[in-house]
Enzyme design. Structure first.
Site, PDB file in Angstrom:
ATOM      1  N   GLY A   1       0.773  -1.233   0.000  1.00 13.72           N
ATOM      2  CA  GLY A   1       0.000   0.000   0.000  1.00 13.72           C
ATOM      3  C   GLY A   1       0.804   1.283   0.000  1.00 13.72           C
ATOM      4  O   GLY A   1       0.239   2.366   0.111  1.00 13.72           O
TER       5      GLY A   1
ATOM      6  N   SER B   1       1.851   8.036   2.480  1.00 13.16           N
ATOM      7  CA  SER B   1       0.991   6.865   2.645  1.00 13.16           C
ATOM      8  C   SER B   1       1.045   6.329   4.071  1.00 13.16           C
ATOM      9  O   SER B   1       2.103   6.337   4.716  1.00 13.16           O
ATOM     10  CB  SER B   1       1.424   5.746   1.688  1.00 13.16           C
ATOM     11  OG  SER B   1       1.343   6.153   0.343  1.00 13.16           O
ATOM     12  N   ILE B   2      -0.077   5.829   4.549  1.00 11.69           N
ATOM     13  CA  ILE B   2      -0.107   5.175   5.851  1.00 11.69           C
ATOM     14  C   ILE B   2       0.892   4.022   5.877  1.00 11.69           C
ATOM     15  O   ILE B   2       1.619   3.835   6.854  1.00 11.69           O
ATOM     16  CB  ILE B   2      -1.534   4.672   6.154  1.00 11.69           C
ATOM     17  CG1 ILE B   2      -2.468   5.856   6.435  1.00 11.69           C
ATOM     18  CG2 ILE B   2      -1.526   3.712   7.343  1.00 11.69           C
ATOM     19  CD1 ILE B   2      -3.929   5.473   6.567  1.00 11.69           C
TER      20      ILE B   2
ATOM     21  N   ASP C   1      -0.704  -5.963  -8.237  1.00  6.76           N
ATOM     22  CA  ASP C   1      -2.059  -5.462  -8.426  1.00  6.76           C
ATOM     23  C   ASP C   1      -2.967  -6.642  -8.123  1.00  6.76           C
ATOM     24  O   ASP C   1      -2.918  -7.659  -8.830  1.00  6.76           O
ATOM     25  CB  ASP C   1      -2.237  -4.971  -9.868  1.00  6.76           C
ATOM     26  CG  ASP C   1      -3.629  -4.413 -10.143  1.00  6.76           C
ATOM     27  OD1 ASP C   1      -4.568  -4.742  -9.400  1.00  6.76           O
ATOM     28  OD2 ASP C   1      -3.788  -3.676 -11.143  1.00  6.76           O
ATOM     29  N   VAL C   2      -3.780  -6.551  -7.095  1.00  6.61           N
ATOM     30  CA  VAL C   2      -4.582  -7.710  -6.680  1.00  6.61           C
ATOM     31  C   VAL C   2      -5.622  -8.103  -7.723  1.00  6.61           C
ATOM     32  O   VAL C   2      -6.201  -9.183  -7.638  1.00  6.61           O
ATOM     33  CB  VAL C   2      -5.264  -7.470  -5.317  1.00  6.61           C
ATOM     34  CG1 VAL C   2      -4.218  -7.289  -4.224  1.00  6.61           C
ATOM     35  CG2 VAL C   2      -6.216  -6.276  -5.362  1.00  6.61           C
TER      36      VAL C   2
ATOM     37  N   ILE D   1      -4.555  -1.169   1.362  1.00  9.12           N
ATOM     38  CA  ILE D   1      -5.023  -0.821   0.016  1.00  9.12           C
ATOM     39  C   ILE D   1      -6.550  -0.751  -0.009  1.00  9.12           C
ATOM     40  O   ILE D   1      -7.234  -1.476   0.706  1.00  9.12           O
ATOM     41  CB  ILE D   1      -4.540  -1.824  -1.051  1.00  9.12           C
ATOM     42  CG1 ILE D   1      -4.962  -3.262  -0.708  1.00  9.12           C
ATOM     43  CG2 ILE D   1      -3.031  -1.719  -1.218  1.00  9.12           C
ATOM     44  CD1 ILE D   1      -4.646  -4.270  -1.800  1.00  9.12           C
TER      45      ILE D   1
ATOM     46  N   TYR E   1     -18.350   9.763   2.516  1.00  6.43           N
ATOM     47  CA  TYR E   1     -17.580   8.518   2.488  1.00  6.43           C
ATOM     48  C   TYR E   1     -18.309   7.467   1.647  1.00  6.43           C
ATOM     49  O   TYR E   1     -17.691   6.553   1.100  1.00  6.43           O
ATOM     50  CB  TYR E   1     -17.333   8.018   3.916  1.00  6.43           C
ATOM     51  CG  TYR E   1     -16.195   7.040   4.029  1.00  6.43           C
ATOM     52  CD1 TYR E   1     -14.919   7.366   3.558  1.00  6.43           C
ATOM     53  CD2 TYR E   1     -16.375   5.796   4.600  1.00  6.43           C
ATOM     54  CE1 TYR E   1     -13.864   6.483   3.664  1.00  6.43           C
ATOM     55  CE2 TYR E   1     -15.323   4.892   4.713  1.00  6.43           C
ATOM     56  CZ  TYR E   1     -14.077   5.241   4.245  1.00  6.43           C
ATOM     57  OH  TYR E   1     -13.034   4.350   4.346  1.00  6.43           O
TER      58      TYR E   1
ATOM     59  N   LYS F   1     -15.795  -0.927   4.101  1.00  8.72           N
ATOM     60  CA  LYS F   1     -14.938  -1.014   5.275  1.00  8.72           C
ATOM     61  C   LYS F   1     -15.620  -1.786   6.410  1.00  8.72           C
ATOM     62  O   LYS F   1     -14.948  -2.447   7.215  1.00  8.72           O
ATOM     63  CB  LYS F   1     -14.537   0.387   5.755  1.00  8.72           C
ATOM     64  CG  LYS F   1     -13.570   1.102   4.830  1.00  8.72           C
ATOM     65  CD  LYS F   1     -12.188   0.436   4.799  1.00  8.72           C
ATOM     66  CE  LYS F   1     -11.180   1.296   4.050  1.00  8.72           C
ATOM     67  NZ  LYS F   1      -9.840   0.687   4.020  1.00  8.72           N
TER      68      LYS F   1
ATOM     69  N   THR G   1      -3.736  11.776   2.821  1.00  7.30           N
ATOM     70  CA  THR G   1      -3.078  10.843   1.911  1.00  7.30           C
ATOM     71  C   THR G   1      -3.654  11.002   0.509  1.00  7.30           C
ATOM     72  O   THR G   1      -4.721  11.607   0.333  1.00  7.30           O
ATOM     73  CB  THR G   1      -3.290   9.390   2.371  1.00  7.30           C
ATOM     74  OG1 THR G   1      -4.691   9.087   2.329  1.00  7.30           O
ATOM     75  CG2 THR G   1      -2.764   9.188   3.789  1.00  7.30           C
TER      76      THR G   1
ATOM     77  N   ALA H   1      -4.976   8.688  -1.314  1.00  8.97           N
ATOM     78  CA  ALA H   1      -6.239   7.954  -1.390  1.00  8.97           C
ATOM     79  C   ALA H   1      -7.380   8.786  -0.814  1.00  8.97           C
ATOM     80  O   ALA H   1      -8.481   8.834  -1.376  1.00  8.97           O
ATOM     81  CB  ALA H   1      -6.115   6.628  -0.648  1.00  8.97           C
TER      82      ALA H   1
END
Length: 258
Positions: free
Chosen positions: A17, A23-24, A68-69, A96, A159, A166, A197, A199
């Protein structure tokens, strides 16, 4: 940091990620490097590589690979390389998430099946895949940590569909923790407060969310990626051995405030 180093030094893991130094996942990697951990780092694609590889090299990552998943075989290739190089794995950091912009900016009511499916595939199902591949490598037990957000539990304006996604991720954490516990594999979610971030920049009116968080937290301060990294390091360390299936908030108390 010194106390954490005593129980993390030598642990080997995978960090997924990192997109840039905001980035976190990068914050987690920095803390874990200071604690003496070794880790593999992945990047999304060739475009991302030119940003991620220099960071991964500066962190001393032992493995740097594309992942890349949504591309068949790439996830498996990373774990195969980890098995070849180290023969074991102590931790995985899953940081991610993705949702097509039209679906992210629209109402949940109007979300497309394709957009919802892709958001779940990247943001949630990929954690299941990583847990499945990590399981046989965590021969001495291990820790899997994913990143979630307050919008999984409460409705957060703008959101949108990522809230249900999530929420599914947090539920997945609990089920994975229950199933993998007999092998001494712990699974937890970390829920940071709002962070600037790349994202997060995709969320509409994100600046308003930041301002609201600053106004409501008891200290009137935001968290940063190092704060998240410290908590993640604690969960990975033996000091966090009694925690599994948890969602750990790192938001300076924001989730307690109305």
């Amino acid at each position: 940091m010194q106390n954490l180093s005593n129980v993390i030094a030598g642990k080997k893991g995978l960090i997924v990620g990192i997109a840039n130094d905001n980035s976190i996942a990068y914050g987690c990697a920095e803390v874990l490097k200071q604690c003496g951990a070794e880790f593999a780092v992945t990047y999304l694609n060739e475009k991302a590589e030119r940003f991620v590889r220099p960071l991964a090299e500066s962190l001393g990552a032992g493995i740097i690979m594309p992942m890349d998943v949504e591309v068949p075989g790439q996830l498996e290739a990373v774990f195969a390389e980890i098995e070849k190089k180290w023969g074991k794995l102590d931790f995985v950091i899953h940081s991610i998430a993705f949702c097509p912009m039209d679906d992210l900016h629209g109402r949940v009511t109007d979300c497309s099946a394709e957009g919802f499916g892709q958001a779940m595939r990247v943001s949630c199902y990929s954690l299941i895949e990583m847990a499945r591949l990590a399981e046989p490598l965590m021969t001495d037990g291990g820790t899997i940590v994913t990143m979630t957000y307050y919008g999984a539990d409460k409705v957060v304006e703008n959101y949108n569909v990522m809230g249900p996604v999530k929420a599914a991720l947090e539920s997945t954490v609990r089920y994975l923790a229950a199933e993998l516990g007999r092998k001494r594999i712990r699974v937890n979610a970390v829920s940071p407060g709002p962070l600037r971030t790349r994202a997060a920049s995709g969320i509409a009116h994100f600046d308003r969310l930041i301002e609201d968080a600053i106004a409501k937290t008891p200290e009137h301060k935001l968290v940063d990626i190092e704060d998240v990294g410290m908590t993640t390091a604690f969960l990975i360390s033996d000091a966090g051995r009694a925690l599994t299936g948890e969602t750990v908030y790192v938001d300076r108390g924001f989730h307690h405030m109305v």
